[in-house]
Design a protein around this motif. Structure first.
Motif, PDB file in Angstrom:
ATOM      1  N   UNK A   1      -5.069  -7.194  10.951  1.00 45.94           N
ATOM      2  CA  UNK A   1      -4.779  -6.661   9.620  1.00 45.94           C
ATOM      3  C   UNK A   1      -4.662  -5.137   9.666  1.00 45.94           C
ATOM      4  N   UNK A   2      -5.569  -4.494  10.373  1.00 45.43           N
ATOM      5  CA  UNK A   2      -5.502  -3.036  10.486  1.00 45.43           C
ATOM      6  C   UNK A   2      -4.213  -2.600  11.178  1.00 45.43           C
ATOM      7  N   UNK A   3      -3.777  -3.346  12.188  1.00 43.20           N
ATOM      8  CA  UNK A   3      -2.511  -3.021  12.874  1.00 43.20           C
ATOM      9  C   UNK A   3      -1.332  -3.132  11.920  1.00 43.20           C
ATOM     10  N   UNK A   4      -1.332  -4.175  11.089  1.00 41.20           N
ATOM     11  CA  UNK A   4      -0.239  -4.351  10.129  1.00 41.20           C
ATOM     12  C   UNK A   4      -0.184  -3.202   9.128  1.00 41.20           C
ATOM     13  N   UNK A   5      -1.322  -2.827   8.599  1.00 40.03           N
ATOM     14  CA  UNK A   5      -1.350  -1.711   7.643  1.00 40.03           C
ATOM     15  C   UNK A   5      -0.847  -0.432   8.306  1.00 40.03           C
ATOM     16  N   UNK A   6      -1.233  -0.224   9.556  1.00 41.51           N
ATOM     17  CA  UNK A   6      -0.863   1.009  10.256  1.00 41.51           C
ATOM     18  C   UNK A   6       0.603   1.057  10.641  1.00 41.51           C
ATOM     19  N   UNK A   7       1.258  -0.097  10.785  1.00 40.51           N
ATOM     20  CA  UNK A   7       2.640  -0.105  11.284  1.00 40.51           C
ATOM     21  C   UNK A   7       3.670  -0.365  10.193  1.00 40.51           C
ATOM     22  N   UNK A   8       3.243  -0.390   8.935  1.00 39.46           N
ATOM     23  CA  UNK A   8       4.229  -0.557   7.862  1.00 39.46           C
ATOM     24  C   UNK A   8       5.140   0.664   7.792  1.00 39.46           C
ATOM     25  N   UNK A   9       6.416   0.416   7.558  1.00 41.27           N
ATOM     26  CA  UNK A   9       7.385   1.504   7.468  1.00 41.27           C
ATOM     27  C   UNK A   9       7.339   2.173   6.099  1.00 41.27           C
ATOM     28  N   UNK A  10       7.936   3.352   6.020  1.00 44.01           N
ATOM     29  CA  UNK A  10       7.883   4.138   4.790  1.00 44.01           C
ATOM     30  C   UNK A  10       8.511   3.416   3.607  1.00 44.01           C
ATOM     31  N   UNK A  11       9.509   2.554   3.879  1.00 42.93           N
ATOM     32  CA  UNK A  11      10.171   1.837   2.782  1.00 42.93           C
ATOM     33  C   UNK A  11       9.460   0.556   2.404  1.00 42.93           C
ATOM     34  N   UNK A  12       8.304   0.279   3.016  1.00 42.58           N
ATOM     35  CA  UNK A  12       7.535  -0.914   2.694  1.00 42.58           C
ATOM     36  C   UNK A  12       7.777  -2.092   3.598  1.00 42.58           C
ATOM     37  N   UNK A  13       8.763  -1.987   4.487  1.00 45.30           N
ATOM     38  CA  UNK A  13       9.094  -3.102   5.376  1.00 45.30           C
ATOM     39  C   UNK A  13       8.269  -3.039   6.649  1.00 45.30           C
ATOM     40  N   UNK A  14       8.350  -4.128   7.401  1.00 44.46           N
ATOM     41  CA  UNK A  14       7.853  -4.169   8.775  1.00 44.46           C
ATOM     42  C   UNK A  14       9.010  -4.586   9.680  1.00 44.46           C
ATOM     43  N   UNK A  15       8.984  -4.146  10.931  1.00 47.93           N
ATOM     44  CA  UNK A  15      10.017  -4.560  11.857  1.00 47.93           C
ATOM     45  C   UNK A  15       9.908  -3.857  13.187  1.00 47.93           C
ATOM     46  N   UNK A  16      10.341  -4.536  14.236  1.00 47.23           N
ATOM     47  CA  UNK A  16      10.296  -3.965  15.587  1.00 47.23           C
ATOM     48  C   UNK A  16      11.312  -2.846  15.758  1.00 47.23           C
ATOM     49  N   UNK A  17      12.581  -3.129  15.402  1.00 42.05           N
ATOM     50  CA  UNK A  17      13.643  -2.139  15.587  1.00 42.05           C
ATOM     51  C   UNK A  17      14.040  -1.491  14.266  1.00 42.05           C
ATOM     52  N   UNK A  18      13.960  -2.258  13.209  1.00 43.27           N
ATOM     53  CA  UNK A  18      14.231  -1.789  11.853  1.00 43.27           C
ATOM     54  C   UNK A  18      13.513  -2.753  10.921  1.00 43.27           C
ATOM     55  N   UNK A  19      13.293  -2.323   9.696  1.00 38.98           N
ATOM     56  CA  UNK A  19      12.635  -3.213   8.758  1.00 38.98           C
ATOM     57  C   UNK A  19      13.509  -4.414   8.442  1.00 38.98           C
ATOM     58  N   UNK A  20      12.926  -5.614   8.468  1.00 36.20           N
ATOM     59  CA  UNK A  20      13.665  -6.836   8.149  1.00 36.20           C
ATOM     60  C   UNK A  20      12.879  -7.652   7.134  1.00 36.20           C
ATOM     61  N   UNK A  21      13.608  -8.470   6.362  1.00 38.81           N
ATOM     62  CA  UNK A  21      12.946  -9.380   5.437  1.00 38.81           C
ATOM     63  C   UNK A  21      12.082 -10.379   6.189  1.00 38.81           C
ATOM     64  N   UNK A  22      12.571 -10.850   7.332  1.00 40.02           N
ATOM     65  CA  UNK A  22      11.831 -11.838   8.119  1.00 40.02           C
ATOM     66  C   UNK A  22      10.476 -11.285   8.571  1.00 40.02           C
ATOM     67  N   UNK A  23      10.489 -10.122   9.202  1.00 37.42           N
ATOM     68  CA  UNK A  23       9.241  -9.565   9.726  1.00 37.42           C
ATOM     69  C   UNK A  23       8.319  -9.110   8.599  1.00 37.42           C
ATOM     70  N   UNK A  24       8.899  -8.647   7.498  1.00 36.40           N
ATOM     71  CA  UNK A  24       8.088  -8.291   6.336  1.00 36.40           C
ATOM     72  C   UNK A  24       7.374  -9.521   5.794  1.00 36.40           C
ATOM     73  N   UNK A  25       8.069 -10.653   5.768  1.00 36.44           N
ATOM     74  CA  UNK A  25       7.433 -11.892   5.314  1.00 36.44           C
ATOM     75  C   UNK A  25       6.265 -12.270   6.219  1.00 36.44           C
ATOM     76  N   UNK A  26       6.434 -12.134   7.540  1.00 33.05           N
ATOM     77  CA  UNK A  26       5.343 -12.487   8.449  1.00 33.05           C
ATOM     78  C   UNK A  26       4.115 -11.596   8.209  1.00 33.05           C
ATOM     79  N   UNK A  27       4.357 -10.305   8.012  1.00 28.96           N
ATOM     80  CA  UNK A  27       3.236  -9.408   7.739  1.00 28.96           C
ATOM     81  C   UNK A  27       2.523  -9.811   6.448  1.00 28.96           C
ATOM     82  N   UNK A  28       3.290 -10.171   5.426  1.00 28.29           N
ATOM     83  CA  UNK A  28       2.688 -10.564   4.153  1.00 28.29           C
ATOM     84  C   UNK A  28       1.946 -11.889   4.263  1.00 28.29           C
ATOM     85  N   UNK A  29       2.412 -12.789   5.143  1.00 30.59           N
ATOM     86  CA  UNK A  29       1.665 -14.033   5.364  1.00 30.59           C
ATOM     87  C   UNK A  29       0.233 -13.721   5.776  1.00 30.59           C
ATOM     88  N   UNK A  30       0.067 -12.710   6.613  1.00 32.03           N
ATOM     89  CA  UNK A  30      -1.271 -12.338   7.075  1.00 32.03           C
ATOM     90  C   UNK A  30      -2.042 -11.645   5.963  1.00 32.03           C
TER      91      UNK A  30
END
Length: 538
Positions: free
Chosen positions: A428-457
């Protein structure tokens, strides 16, 4: 401020309606919905130029070329699709003067230049299936084409093109030697059977399943060879025609994915509590796919622990539990292999196994005695696999957000008390720390898919709320509400090149929206605009 009952009901109705559309799409398209593959399309162009839609597949390859001359994903993910596209273009040029030869030659030259750079620098390959066989096999074919053009003094290559650097082909040579012995072809090899080139054609050790060789259009095309020769398999030809679809277009890496798509989508929706009931026929077909040794992802592939465990978990959550004894065939003692003879290990496979065993240990009369100890030990193994930063990484998906979501979900629900908690908190701490400025999560760029996975957690774990979680959830839901109708996220799932199982990803986004409705303590807005979605299953 709390949300209004009317807003809650509207949100739930929208999610349920979208889920019903998704289930209808799975019924109408039983083969599954998968994005096209540059790699697989290049192999069908090269090995099945007789198949309807050849020019459209060539155009797809030309249109998919990147500005730098390569094809496919970032970094090493580009090597496999690029060698496939370049070899297909050169082979087409060698065999015909049709199809805009100057355009094909220009694209091939640019691909060759970037390939020479990557291979010369030893760009590492990601852990995608058969990459260590595909690259040497296609480099050899590319160099053979270049030698042919050199003898012809072809004006399109007048300044000469040096052969590509050699790559390690020891494993490819070992596969050729194995196949040459006349012994049965290992089933796990069939998915990439095209690496054998002419040896693959009508090989007597291969029997297509439902027309498919290893659930792969490329492998099937290589096995068919020339359909005009006697003995062509009508089922294999029908499979290839089905793979290119009614528009005779590009092809996916793996098809059909019926059980895989249904198991992942249904388990994800059920896990999040999405209020939808699949048709009894859909559930019955999923149950019927299970055999005593599990179920494969596609026809002609070996049964695997990943698809088997997700299928078992989906059926259990839908009220049709099946004893998970078939999973024991994959038990290595420390962890579970995806299939027998697997090179490497998968944390997501083991997370899914933990869910299947853990559910039965908790909810069935004999499950605790049969599977409780094994589930507890597996939870410990998954905890030991956590990265120092709190994430997990896996061999079946390019993003750590997918792997982390799979493992955390399993540990949070089915790890023994005191075993999973600290690992979940670090994630959980890793997810909070790696969120992008626009609110998304993603390895190369923010994606809806990876944002959904972060929110699942963040929305799904049943641990005390960590610092920054509520704010991260708000930003993530806002991002989803703004972009989840866009269809241009990069593919992230591992096959011979990267792909997207479209309905599985859409189910993941719907699950995130459903979880947001169940956590009023973390999502607190009277109008609930953060839960809106413009995504439609079409």
């Amino acid at each position: 401020m709390t949300s209004s009952p009317a807003a809650d009901a509207r949100d739930e109705s929208e999610v349920a309606a979208s889920a019903r559309e998704l289930l209808a799409a799975m019924t109408l398209e039983p083969a599954g919905r998968v994005t096209p593959s540059v790699y697989e399309t290049g192999r069908v162009v090269a090995d099945a130029p007789w198949l309807a839609g050849h020019d459209r597949r060539l155009r797809y390859l030309l249109d998919a070329q990147r500005a730098d001359g390569g094809w496919g994903g970032a970094g090493g993910y580009a090597v496999v699709p690029t060698v496939s596209a370049v070899e297909a273009l050169l082979g087409t040029l060698r065999g015909t003067e049709d199809s805009d030869p100057d355009v094909l030659a220009a694209a091939a030259r640019r691909g060759l230049e970037v390939l020479a750079d990557w291979l010369g620098r030893g760009t590492p390959l990601p852990d995608t299936p058969a990459a260590d066989l595909i690259v040497p096999a296609l480099v050899e074919r590319i160099n053979d084409h270049l030698a042919f053009f050199a003898t012809r003094d072809d004006r399109r290559f007048a300044d000469g093109l040096r052969a590509l650097p050699g790559v390690d082909r020891r494993r490819l040579d070992a596969v050729h030697a194995l196949v040459g012995t006349g012994r049965p072809v290992p089933q796990k090899l069939l998915h990439a059977f095209e690496v054998l080139g002419p040896v693959a054609r009508r090989h007597g050790g291969v029997s297509p399943v439902a027309g498919a060789v290893g659930a792969s259009p490329a492998a099937t095309a290589a096995w068919i060879g020339d359909p005009a020769t006697p003995g062509a398999d009508p089922e294999a030809l029908a499979y290839l025609r089905e793979a290119v679809g009614p528009l005779d277009g590009p092809v996916p890496c793996c098809t059909p994915i019926t059980v895989f798509e249904r198991a992942w989508a249904l388990s994800g929706l059920a896990r999040a509590g999405v209020p939808v009931r699949p048709a009894p026929k859909l559930v019955a077909e999923l149950a019927a796919a299970l055999g005593p040794r599990g179920v494969p992802t596609g026809p002609g592939l070996p049964a695997d622990a990943d698809t088997t465990s997700v299928t078992l978990y989906a059926l259990a959550r839908l009220g049709h539990p099946v004893d998970p004894a078939s999973l024991l065939h994959f038990d290595l003692g420390t962890h579970f292999c995806t299939w027998q003879g697997e090179d490497g290990r998968s944390v997501t496979t083991n997370a899914h196994v933990l869910e299947a065993l853990g559910w039965h240990a908790r909810h069935t009369a004999v499950g605790a005695s049969r599977y409780g100890v094994r589930a507890a030990a597996l939870a410990g193994w998954l905890g030991d696999e956590q990265q120092p930063d709190g994430s997990w990484a896996d061999r079946w998906h390019a993003s750590a957000y997918y792997a982390t979501s799979c493992v955390v979900t399993a540990l949070d629900r089915y790890a023994p008390a005191g075993v999973g908690g600290p690992a979940v908190d670090r994630a959980v701490d890793w997810l909070v720390a790696t969120q992008r400025a626009d609110g998304a999560w993603g390895r190369w760029a923010g994606t809806a898919e990876e944002t959904a996975y972060a929110l699942h957690v963040l929305l799904g774990v049943r641990r005390p709320v960590r610092p920054g979680v509520a704010e991260a959830i708000g930003r993530g839901l806002r991002h989803l509400s703004e972009v989840d109708d866009q269809q241009d996220d990069p593919p992230l799932w591992h096959d011979k090149d990267l792909y997207t199982p479209v309905l599985i990803v859409r189910a993941a986004v719907l699950a995130a929206r459903q979880l947001a409705m169940t956590r009023s303590d973390l999502v607190n807005n009277p109008d609930r605009p953060l839960l809106r979605s413009r995504t439609a299953v079409s």
